[in-house]
Design an enzyme around this catalytic site. Structure first.
Site, PDB file in Angstrom:
ATOM      1  N   ARG A  46       0.857  -1.193   0.000  1.00 23.77           N
ATOM      2  CA  ARG A  46       0.000   0.000   0.000  1.00 23.77           C
ATOM      3  C   ARG A  46       0.889   1.237   0.000  1.00 23.77           C
ATOM      4  O   ARG A  46       1.321   1.690   1.057  1.00 23.77           O
ATOM      5  CB  ARG A  46      -0.908  -0.019   1.227  1.00 23.77           C
ATOM      6  N   SER A 117     -12.934  -2.670   0.479  1.00 19.03           N
ATOM      7  CA  SER A 117     -13.219  -2.070   1.780  1.00 19.03           C
ATOM      8  C   SER A 117     -14.715  -1.807   1.891  1.00 19.03           C
ATOM      9  O   SER A 117     -15.315  -1.263   0.961  1.00 19.03           O
ATOM     10  CB  SER A 117     -12.494  -0.730   1.935  1.00 19.03           C
ATOM     11  N   LYS A 146      -4.323   6.134   8.793  1.00 16.12           N
ATOM     12  CA  LYS A 146      -5.050   6.560   7.584  1.00 16.12           C
ATOM     13  C   LYS A 146      -5.640   7.933   7.840  1.00 16.12           C
ATOM     14  O   LYS A 146      -6.502   8.092   8.706  1.00 16.12           O
ATOM     15  CB  LYS A 146      -6.146   5.531   7.286  1.00 16.12           C
TER      16      LYS A 146
END
Ligand code: 3NM
Length: 216
Positions: A46, A117, A146
């Protein structure tokens, strides 16, 4: 290659480590090697955030981390970047609600693993219909990792998804650590996914091993 079975997917989700260069205080390749030695079951590349690598550099680090995963037979998933996942011939891709629709991504990637998600029951149901192999549900607890994370939902969100018949493999995400991982599994998740609990640990291998224990 056929689509991954739900049972195999559930096994792979047990300790799902997510990471990119931005999350690491040390060389990402070293962190990944240690996390694998500790027993992670799945890895997601990621590369996101203000100082994230792009272009050639992003590709190169992906290639390096993928080679480590291949050496240890840990499936390698790419976050968001469907083109990169196809270019690298990754084992799968994980997308958010703001990315390309899951059914279109499924068409592009064939039988590769597709994770989506989901933050609500409706998003979870849609992901199932559109061909997801698993859903990531979060944030379960509050997270500093995040920037645009939504409000923490607690393990209850997973519990209520299960009660409403969502039986797709589920991994919990957001603020999960050794102390609270057991609650996430108890709520009906098949596994936990973490960034900082492994990336920022003083002892990466030990932390991965403890997280694995907490999911058993
Ligand atoms: N997605 P940490 S929370 C990547 O809610 C990500 O969908 C989330 O990092 C979501 O384990 C999150 O350090 C960050 O809290 C997870």
């Amino acid at each position: 290659m056929a689509r991954v079975s739900a049972n195999k997917m559930r096994e792979l989700l047990k300790v799902y480590f997510i990471m990119g260069s931005v999350n690491c205080k040390r060389k990402p390749a070293d962190v990944l090697e240690e996390a694998i030695a500790g027993g992670i079951t799945l890895f997601q590349y990621r590369e996101k955030g203000a100082r994230a690598l792009t272009g050639e550099e992003k590709w190169r680090l992906g290639k390096e981390l993928q080679a480590i995963c291949q050496k240890h037979h840990i499936p390698f998933i790419v976050n968001d970047d469907v083109d990169l996942a196809i270019e690298l011939d990754a084992d799968g891709v994980h997308i958010g609600q703001e990315d390309e629709p899951a059914d279109l991504v499924r068409k592009k990637i064939g039988d590769k693993i597709l994770g989506v998600s989901a933050h609500t029951i409706e998003e979870a149901q849609k992901a199932v219909v559109q061909g997801a192999d698993y859903i990531g549900v979060g944030p379960i607890f509050s997270t500093n990792t995040k920037e645009d994370a939504k409000k923490p939902q607690g393990p209850k969100l997973i519990e209520s998804m299960r009660k409403q018949g969502i039986d797709i493999p589920i991994v919990g995400i957001g603020g999960i650590n050794i102390a609270n991982a057991g609650q996430v599994i108890a709520s009906g998740a098949d596994g936990i996914s973490v960034i900082s609990a492994i990336c920022l640990a003083d002892d990466v291998k030990e932390s991965a091993a403890q997280l694995k224990k907490a999911t058993m």
